[in-house]
Design a protein around this motif. Sequence first.
Motif, PDB file in Angstrom:
ATOM      1  N   ASN A  98       0.842  -1.198   0.000  1.00  0.00           N
ATOM      2  CA  ASN A  98       0.000   0.000   0.000  1.00  0.00           C
ATOM      3  C   ASN A  98       0.878   1.249   0.000  1.00  0.00           C
ATOM      4  O   ASN A  98       2.031   1.211   0.417  1.00  0.00           O
ATOM      5  N   ASP A 115       0.070   2.671  -6.416  1.00  0.00           N
ATOM      6  CA  ASP A 115      -1.167   1.921  -6.704  1.00  0.00           C
ATOM      7  C   ASP A 115      -1.085   1.168  -8.035  1.00  0.00           C
ATOM      8  O   ASP A 115      -1.379  -0.024  -8.114  1.00  0.00           O
ATOM      9  N   SER A 127      -6.598   2.442  -4.591  1.00  0.00           N
ATOM     10  CA  SER A 127      -7.779   3.190  -5.014  1.00  0.00           C
ATOM     11  C   SER A 127      -8.182   2.703  -6.401  1.00  0.00           C
ATOM     12  O   SER A 127      -7.344   2.214  -7.157  1.00  0.00           O
ATOM     13  N   ASN A 176     -10.837   4.535   0.822  1.00  0.00           N
ATOM     14  CA  ASN A 176      -9.925   5.641   0.997  1.00  0.00           C
ATOM     15  C   ASN A 176     -10.757   6.790   1.571  1.00  0.00           C
ATOM     16  O   ASN A 176     -10.394   7.388   2.569  1.00  0.00           O
ATOM     17  N   ARG A 227     -12.815  12.919  -0.577  1.00  0.00           N
ATOM     18  CA  ARG A 227     -11.639  13.717  -0.896  1.00  0.00           C
ATOM     19  C   ARG A 227     -11.906  15.213  -0.725  1.00  0.00           C
ATOM     20  O   ARG A 227     -12.997  15.692  -1.038  1.00  0.00           O
ATOM     21  N   ARG A 287      -2.182  18.840  -8.275  1.00  0.00           N
ATOM     22  CA  ARG A 287      -1.845  17.434  -8.538  1.00  0.00           C
ATOM     23  C   ARG A 287      -3.133  16.630  -8.481  1.00  0.00           C
ATOM     24  O   ARG A 287      -3.925  16.768  -7.543  1.00  0.00           O
ATOM     25  N   MET A 332      -4.757  12.443  -9.407  1.00  0.00           N
ATOM     26  CA  MET A 332      -4.359  11.058  -9.677  1.00  0.00           C
ATOM     27  C   MET A 332      -4.239  10.861 -11.182  1.00  0.00           C
ATOM     28  O   MET A 332      -4.755  11.641 -11.969  1.00  0.00           O
ATOM     29  N   PHE A 377       1.145   8.992  -6.378  1.00  0.00           N
ATOM     30  CA  PHE A 377       0.996   9.438  -4.987  1.00  0.00           C
ATOM     31  C   PHE A 377       2.351   9.652  -4.304  1.00  0.00           C
ATOM     32  O   PHE A 377       2.530  10.600  -3.539  1.00  0.00           O
ATOM     33  N   ASN A 387      -7.189  14.863  -1.370  1.00  0.00           N
ATOM     34  CA  ASN A 387      -7.151  13.535  -0.751  1.00  0.00           C
ATOM     35  C   ASN A 387      -8.022  13.553   0.503  1.00  0.00           C
ATOM     36  O   ASN A 387      -8.357  14.617   1.002  1.00  0.00           O
ATOM     37  N   ASN A 401      -5.298  10.772   4.688  1.00  0.00           N
ATOM     38  CA  ASN A 401      -4.109  10.735   3.831  1.00  0.00           C
ATOM     39  C   ASN A 401      -3.299  12.018   3.953  1.00  0.00           C
ATOM     40  O   ASN A 401      -2.072  11.987   3.931  1.00  0.00           O
TER      41      ASN A 401
HETATM   42  C1  TF8 Z   1      -3.946   9.196  -4.393  1.00  0.00           C
HETATM   43  C2  TF8 Z   1      -4.752   8.112  -3.663  1.00  0.00           C
HETATM   44  C3  TF8 Z   1      -3.792   7.349  -2.744  1.00  0.00           C
HETATM   45  C4  TF8 Z   1      -4.384   6.066  -2.158  1.00  0.00           C
HETATM   46  C5  TF8 Z   1      -3.433   5.342  -1.189  1.00  0.00           C
HETATM   47  C6  TF8 Z   1      -2.144   4.944  -1.783  1.00  0.00           C
HETATM   48  O1  TF8 Z   1      -4.191  10.381  -4.149  1.00  0.00           O
HETATM   49  O2  TF8 Z   1      -5.768   8.703  -2.916  1.00  0.00           O
HETATM   50  O3  TF8 Z   1      -3.496   8.184  -1.699  1.00  0.00           O
HETATM   51  O4  TF8 Z   1      -4.770   5.219  -3.182  1.00  0.00           O
HETATM   52  O5  TF8 Z   1      -4.066   4.213  -0.692  1.00  0.00           O
HETATM   53  O6  TF8 Z   1      -3.095   8.850  -5.192  1.00  0.00           O
END
Ligand code: TF8
Length: 336
Positions: free
Chosen positions: A35, A75, A93, A148, A151, A172, A174, A195, A212, A216
């Motif tokens: 993870n 991920d 995620s 997760n 957000r 930023r 994903m 991430f 996030n 997180n």
């Molecule tokens: C992101 C995601 C990640 C999660 C974590 C690795 O912002 O929210 O924080 O998938 O479990 O990339």
Amino acid sequence: MIKPLLPATLFAVALFAGVQPASAQFQDRNFRVSNGVSKEHPMGNGLAAMGACTLQKSGGKMKMQSFWDGALGNDLTATQSVRTGSLDMVLTSTAPLTAIIPALGVFDLPFLFNDEKEADQLLDGKAGAWFSDKLPAVGVVNLSWWENGFRHTTNSRRPITKAEDFQGVKMRVMQNTIFIDTFKELGSNAVPLAFSEVYSALETKTVDGQENPYNNIENMKFYEVQKYLTLTKHAYSPTLVLFSKKIWDGLSPAEQGVLKDCAAVGQTEQRKVNRMKSDESLANLKASGMQVNEISPAETLRVRDKLKVIYERHSGSIGREALDLVLGELKRVRGS
Ligand code: TF8
């Protein structure tokens, strides 16, 4: 002289022969799990519960070994390792996986879920099962839906109080076309990054902000390099508990059963702690100096309206079947 066996003894022998002894059902196993966050995250609580369960139910044979902070990949790259069978399991995620399963993009649509109860009902029901059924074809078995969570947006430029405040902020996001498009639509400059690269991108001001869940933001210490936290609650990220199909196919039915059962035990723990710790995290973020603000309901409505176009624009890549299923299920659980 040999005594003839009593009928009762014969019956016991026959019964024993029909049932496999536990030692044949369970081999010594050490499953490596990856993870991207650090072990203090509620993912850690979920995995600890799952690991204790597998150990106990397999008579001490099945162990789970966790790797944190993306040590075995982020991920997407860890998921690729799980697909090839060089890694046993990943908690990821859904969003970074849409290049593999485009239908998962439905969960990235802005403001899809209103609350956790809706998410649980969808993911633990017919819709979640539909997605899980699609996954073995790409080399992974989904053992359960963890989370997760919802957000929220942070940045180092200004508090976001209205739709226009997103404009010109370098965000930023994903690695996911729907997230990129969503923030572009708001006028932000959307920069897709893995991430593991986010903290340093924020620190060096390569980007101004990111989004996030609170857990997180705290876990990754983003509060050290971000001033403003706006409670946008613009998306909910489900977490997949993905097991390698290649390895899965070599397990006994009893071992597979234990993994499934224990992933469900982990789910209960993970969701519980994630939700409990979420409020705590928000308080900690404030205490560590972040300036937190809400967006008024009227402004949230303006943001939502602006983003309605995202649903139609991405319906082709998500696919009608997935979209209709999820939106239909949402209608049903909302009773509307
Ligand atoms: C992101 C995601 C990640 C999660 C974590 C690795 O912002 O929210 O924080 O998938 O479990 O990339």
